[in-house]
Write a protein that holds these residues in place. Structure first.
Motif, PDB file in Angstrom:
ATOM      1  N   PRO A  87       0.820  -1.213   0.000  1.00  0.00           N
ATOM      2  CA  PRO A  87       0.000   0.000   0.000  1.00  0.00           C
ATOM      3  C   PRO A  87       0.855   1.265   0.000  1.00  0.00           C
ATOM      4  O   PRO A  87       1.882   1.326   0.661  1.00  0.00           O
ATOM      5  N   GLY A  88       0.418   2.260  -0.751  1.00  0.00           N
ATOM      6  CA  GLY A  88       1.128   3.534  -0.813  1.00  0.00           C
ATOM      7  C   GLY A  88       0.282   4.644  -0.244  1.00  0.00           C
ATOM      8  O   GLY A  88      -0.918   4.494  -0.033  1.00  0.00           O
ATOM      9  N   GLN A  89       0.899   5.790  -0.007  1.00  0.00           N
ATOM     10  CA  GLN A  89       0.174   6.914   0.566  1.00  0.00           C
ATOM     11  C   GLN A  89      -0.694   7.645  -0.443  1.00  0.00           C
ATOM     12  O   GLN A  89      -1.495   8.485  -0.061  1.00  0.00           O
ATOM     13  N   CYS A 112      -8.911  10.581   3.412  1.00  0.00           N
ATOM     14  CA  CYS A 112      -7.977  10.927   4.478  1.00  0.00           C
ATOM     15  C   CYS A 112      -6.800   9.963   4.432  1.00  0.00           C
ATOM     16  O   CYS A 112      -6.838   8.969   3.719  1.00  0.00           O
ATOM     17  N   CYS A 113      -5.773  10.270   5.185  1.00  0.00           N
ATOM     18  CA  CYS A 113      -4.574   9.425   5.293  1.00  0.00           C
ATOM     19  C   CYS A 113      -3.862   9.233   3.961  1.00  0.00           C
ATOM     20  O   CYS A 113      -3.200   8.245   3.741  1.00  0.00           O
ATOM     21  N   ASP A 114      -4.022  10.190   3.030  1.00  0.00           N
ATOM     22  CA  ASP A 114      -3.276  10.116   1.779  1.00  0.00           C
ATOM     23  C   ASP A 114      -2.166  11.154   1.823  1.00  0.00           C
ATOM     24  O   ASP A 114      -1.993  11.854   2.810  1.00  0.00           O
ATOM     25  N   ASN A 115      -1.385  11.244   0.745  1.00  0.00           N
ATOM     26  CA  ASN A 115      -0.265  12.179   0.754  1.00  0.00           C
ATOM     27  C   ASN A 115      -0.660  13.576   0.300  1.00  0.00           C
ATOM     28  O   ASN A 115       0.188  14.417   0.060  1.00  0.00           O
ATOM     29  N   ASN A 116      -1.957  13.839   0.151  1.00  0.00           N
ATOM     30  CA  ASN A 116      -2.492  15.172  -0.147  1.00  0.00           C
ATOM     31  C   ASN A 116      -1.917  15.792  -1.412  1.00  0.00           C
ATOM     32  O   ASN A 116      -1.684  16.981  -1.464  1.00  0.00           O
ATOM     33  N   ASP A 117      -1.682  14.985  -2.451  1.00  0.00           N
ATOM     34  CA  ASP A 117      -1.173  15.526  -3.710  1.00  0.00           C
ATOM     35  C   ASP A 117      -2.130  16.535  -4.321  1.00  0.00           C
ATOM     36  O   ASP A 117      -1.710  17.496  -4.934  1.00  0.00           O
TER      37      ASP A 117
END
Length: 156
Positions: free
Chosen positions: A123-125, A136-141
């Motif tokens: 799994p990646g961010q 939520c909990c993503d890298n906010n690209d």
């Protein structure tokens, strides 16, 4: 930027239906068909025009009595010709990083109609967690803060 990298930005601005660390389903605009896969350092991607050209070439080779190898060669030639004509519709790479933060080690992405599907291991961010349009909990690209944006009106 390769076609495989361009496929991963299709989900930007979309509405996430369900995402949980390694898999995601999002409703997004953009092209109606795109397919990309990555396994260690090998990646391949194909768009609608190249897929249609490959299918047409394989059907034509079948009507001419070609075997499996002939149909595969015709399909690759059809996709290659469309790629030469259109630019980034068919992409094969053998020198990608074995692992990166956005695509992990193994990844499969499919865009069919308005549905964007992604499966990634480990799994990646970039997937994170989400449901019903909230992520939520993503890298906010795709998140950005604009200090010049108008302020929200107060309820009276």
């Amino acid at each position: 930027m390769s076609f495989n990298d361009q496929i991963n930005v299709l989900k930007d601005g979309g509405c996430v239906l369900c995402a949980c660390c390694c898999s995601e389903v999002t409703i997004a605009g953009g092209p109606m068909f795109a397919l990309s896969a990555k396994a260690c350092c090998f990646s391949a991607g194909i768009g609608f025009k190249a897929a249609a050209a490959a299918a047409a070439a394989a059907v034509a080779a079948d009507h001419m009595g070609a075997g499996k190898g002939g149909k595969a060669a015709a399909a690759l030639a059809g996709a290659g010709l469309m790629d030469a004509y259109d630019g980034d519709e068919f992409d094969v790479n053998c020198c990608d990083n074995c692992w990166d933060a956005d695509r992990g080690c193994c990844e499969a992405v499919c865009k069919l109609g308005c549905c964007y599907f992604e499966l990634q291991c480990p799994p990646g961010q970039d997937v994170g967690c989400g449901a019903c349009g909230v992520r939520c909990c993503d890298n906010n690209d795709t998140d950005s803060y604009d200090p010049n944006a108008p302020e929200q009106e107060q309820m009276q």
